[in-house]
Design a protein around this motif. Structure first.
Motif, PDB file in Angstrom:
ATOM      1  N   THR A 168     -24.290  14.102 -23.857  1.00  0.00           N
ATOM      2  CA  THR A 168     -23.301  13.129 -22.968  1.00  0.00           C
ATOM      3  C   THR A 168     -23.383  11.818 -23.702  1.00  0.00           C
ATOM      4  N   LEU A 169     -22.140  11.317 -23.651  1.00  0.00           N
ATOM      5  CA  LEU A 169     -21.737   9.963 -23.969  1.00  0.00           C
ATOM      6  C   LEU A 169     -22.049   8.916 -22.846  1.00  0.00           C
ATOM      7  N   GLU A 170     -23.260   8.097 -22.876  1.00  0.00           N
ATOM      8  CA  GLU A 170     -23.456   7.391 -21.858  1.00  0.00           C
ATOM      9  C   GLU A 170     -22.573   6.081 -21.535  1.00  0.00           C
ATOM     10  N   ARG A 171     -22.483   5.413 -23.176  1.00  0.00           N
ATOM     11  CA  ARG A 171     -21.911   4.171 -23.420  1.00  0.00           C
ATOM     12  C   ARG A 171     -21.392   4.019 -24.491  1.00  0.00           C
ATOM     13  N   ILE A 172     -20.201   3.136 -24.544  1.00  0.00           N
ATOM     14  CA  ILE A 172     -19.360   3.033 -25.793  1.00  0.00           C
ATOM     15  C   ILE A 172     -18.774   1.362 -25.610  1.00  0.00           C
ATOM     16  N   TYR A 173     -18.942   0.671 -26.732  1.00  0.00           N
ATOM     17  CA  TYR A 173     -18.395  -0.630 -26.502  1.00  0.00           C
ATOM     18  C   TYR A 173     -18.202  -1.243 -27.791  1.00  0.00           C
ATOM     19  N   PRO A 174     -17.120  -2.386 -28.003  1.00  0.00           N
ATOM     20  CA  PRO A 174     -17.051  -2.816 -29.405  1.00  0.00           C
ATOM     21  C   PRO A 174     -18.381  -3.626 -29.454  1.00  0.00           C
ATOM     22  N   ARG A 175     -18.602  -3.545 -30.693  1.00  0.00           N
ATOM     23  CA  ARG A 175     -19.802  -3.848 -31.329  1.00  0.00           C
ATOM     24  C   ARG A 175     -19.537  -5.425 -31.717  1.00  0.00           C
ATOM     25  N   LEU A 208     -21.999   9.718 -37.135  1.00  0.00           N
ATOM     26  CA  LEU A 208     -22.734   8.708 -36.160  1.00  0.00           C
ATOM     27  C   LEU A 208     -23.615   8.025 -37.307  1.00  0.00           C
ATOM     28  N   ILE A 209     -23.821   6.737 -37.178  1.00  0.00           N
ATOM     29  CA  ILE A 209     -24.757   5.926 -37.898  1.00  0.00           C
ATOM     30  C   ILE A 209     -25.865   5.625 -36.980  1.00  0.00           C
ATOM     31  N   VAL A 210     -26.893   6.546 -36.952  1.00  0.00           N
ATOM     32  CA  VAL A 210     -27.828   6.274 -35.993  1.00  0.00           C
ATOM     33  C   VAL A 210     -28.901   5.103 -36.223  1.00  0.00           C
ATOM     34  N   GLU A 211     -29.344   4.331 -35.102  1.00  0.00           N
ATOM     35  CA  GLU A 211     -30.150   3.166 -35.407  1.00  0.00           C
ATOM     36  C   GLU A 211     -31.218   3.101 -34.701  1.00  0.00           C
ATOM     37  N   THR A 212     -31.330   3.850 -33.410  1.00  0.00           N
ATOM     38  CA  THR A 212     -32.535   4.167 -32.793  1.00  0.00           C
ATOM     39  C   THR A 212     -32.646   5.416 -31.886  1.00  0.00           C
ATOM     40  N   LEU A 213     -33.629   6.017 -32.001  1.00  0.00           N
ATOM     41  CA  LEU A 213     -34.098   7.231 -31.324  1.00  0.00           C
ATOM     42  C   LEU A 213     -35.048   7.236 -30.322  1.00  0.00           C
ATOM     43  N   ARG A 214     -35.049   7.583 -29.219  1.00  0.00           N
ATOM     44  CA  ARG A 214     -36.280   7.538 -28.304  1.00  0.00           C
ATOM     45  C   ARG A 214     -36.086   8.678 -27.525  1.00  0.00           C
ATOM     46  N   MET A 250      -8.895  -1.871 -45.185  1.00  0.00           N
ATOM     47  CA  MET A 250     -10.380  -1.889 -44.718  1.00  0.00           C
ATOM     48  C   MET A 250     -10.338  -1.842 -43.051  1.00  0.00           C
ATOM     49  N   ILE A 251     -11.282  -0.933 -42.738  1.00  0.00           N
ATOM     50  CA  ILE A 251     -11.589  -0.649 -41.270  1.00  0.00           C
ATOM     51  C   ILE A 251     -12.451  -1.826 -40.772  1.00  0.00           C
ATOM     52  N   GLU A 252     -11.892  -2.453 -39.612  1.00  0.00           N
ATOM     53  CA  GLU A 252     -12.524  -3.837 -39.152  1.00  0.00           C
ATOM     54  C   GLU A 252     -13.269  -3.228 -37.854  1.00  0.00           C
ATOM     55  N   GLU A 253     -12.678  -2.049 -37.219  1.00  0.00           N
ATOM     56  CA  GLU A 253     -13.416  -1.793 -35.789  1.00  0.00           C
ATOM     57  C   GLU A 253     -14.554  -1.202 -35.812  1.00  0.00           C
ATOM     58  N   CYS A 254     -15.520  -1.660 -35.238  1.00  0.00           N
ATOM     59  CA  CYS A 254     -17.031  -0.909 -35.196  1.00  0.00           C
ATOM     60  C   CYS A 254     -17.317  -0.725 -33.609  1.00  0.00           C
ATOM     61  N   LEU A 255     -18.009   0.326 -33.416  1.00  0.00           N
ATOM     62  CA  LEU A 255     -18.108   0.603 -31.872  1.00  0.00           C
ATOM     63  C   LEU A 255     -19.632   1.073 -31.836  1.00  0.00           C
ATOM     64  N   ALA A 256     -20.292   0.319 -30.739  1.00  0.00           N
ATOM     65  CA  ALA A 256     -21.661   0.989 -30.421  1.00  0.00           C
ATOM     66  C   ALA A 256     -21.345   2.208 -29.473  1.00  0.00           C
ATOM     67  N   VAL A 257     -22.155   2.829 -29.879  1.00  0.00           N
ATOM     68  CA  VAL A 257     -22.280   4.205 -28.858  1.00  0.00           C
ATOM     69  C   VAL A 257     -23.671   4.619 -28.293  1.00  0.00           C
ATOM     70  N   GLU A 258     -23.958   5.312 -27.371  1.00  0.00           N
ATOM     71  CA  GLU A 258     -25.378   5.720 -26.940  1.00  0.00           C
ATOM     72  C   GLU A 258     -25.105   7.188 -26.165  1.00  0.00           C
ATOM     73  N   VAL A 262     -20.474   3.826 -34.809  1.00  0.00           N
ATOM     74  CA  VAL A 262     -19.208   4.516 -35.655  1.00  0.00           C
ATOM     75  C   VAL A 262     -18.192   3.505 -35.938  1.00  0.00           C
ATOM     76  N   VAL A 263     -17.666   3.733 -37.223  1.00  0.00           N
ATOM     77  CA  VAL A 263     -16.745   2.878 -37.990  1.00  0.00           C
ATOM     78  C   VAL A 263     -15.276   3.407 -37.748  1.00  0.00           C
ATOM     79  N   GLY A 264     -14.744   2.931 -36.736  1.00  0.00           N
ATOM     80  CA  GLY A 264     -13.283   3.390 -36.623  1.00  0.00           C
ATOM     81  C   GLY A 264     -12.853   4.520 -35.624  1.00  0.00           C
ATOM     82  N   ARG A 265     -11.803   4.659 -34.979  1.00  0.00           N
ATOM     83  CA  ARG A 265     -11.525   5.799 -34.131  1.00  0.00           C
ATOM     84  C   ARG A 265     -11.670   7.135 -34.548  1.00  0.00           C
TER      85      ARG A 265
END
Length: 212
Positions: A135-142, A97-103, A1-9, A115-118
């Protein structure tokens, strides 16, 4: 099971998506749900903005948009339409990418998700690298995955959470207020009295938890 989930913008400049171009053209901010791909390859788009006839006219004149539907509550409009244009967000979704919000704003598009997993992240980054202006603005552990949902954490009912969240998104709590109780109630599909009751009960629960 993949446990790492990363939030990205991601940030997209000069996006050729119909919504992005319409936002730039008329100077109206658009908040959109993730596009839903249909079996006929059209994307179902759902989005909201402040009420703007210029935006509606721009979208209605766009040949890439079909079956445009607009509902209005107070000072805000809610749109639904179909699009077959290959937008940047679709490229990122196809990459994983699992998209959550679009502005969409005049100065660019912000796409937030997870994203789930590296290995999935590598696929998304590869897709982004092949797309001009992304461009990737932010990435951090969720962290939220380890937390309870808001309604459980604060002892809110799902209806109270939805009521508070919708009121916040529509500007009910801003000063000056950007919408009315009637407009929020219409958005929720309930009566004004039901909205106000849920709002007050939700506020009471939050205040009791904060000041307890």
């Amino acid at each position: 099971m993949i446990e790492e989930c990363l939030a990205v913008e991601f940030r997209v400049r000069e996006d050729d998506c119909p919504l992005a171009q319409a936002s730039r053209a008329v100077g109206v901010e658009i908040d959109a749900e993730p596009p839903q791909r249909r079996s006929d390859s059209y994307d179902l788009l759902e989005f909201r903005s402040v009420r703007s006839e210029a935006l509606t006219d721009r979208l209605d004149d766009d040949d890439r948009i079909s079956h445009l539907y607009v509902s209005r509550t107070g000072e805000r409009s809610r749109y639904r339409c179909l699009s077959k244009h290959p937008c940047v967000v679709r490229t990122l979704i196809d990459g994983g990418l699992i998209v959550e919000t679009l502005r969409y704003r005049a100065d660019g598009t912000t796409i937030s998700g997870a994203v789930v997993g590296r290995d999935v992240l590598e696929g998304v980054m590869e897709a982004a690298g092949e797309t001009v202006g992304v461009t990737l603005e932010r990435i951090y552990p969720r962290q939220s995955d380890a937390e309870e949902p808001p309604n459980q954490r604060w002892d809110l009912t799902p209806a109270q959470e939805e009521c508070l969240r919708t009121a916040l998104e529509m500007g009910y709590f801003t000063i000056p207020r950007e919408t009315t109780s009637e407009a929020v109630a219409d958005e929720l599909g309930i009566s004004k009295s039901a909205f106000l009751e849920r709002l007050r009960r939700g506020e009471q629960v939050l205040f009791e938890r904060i000041f307890r």
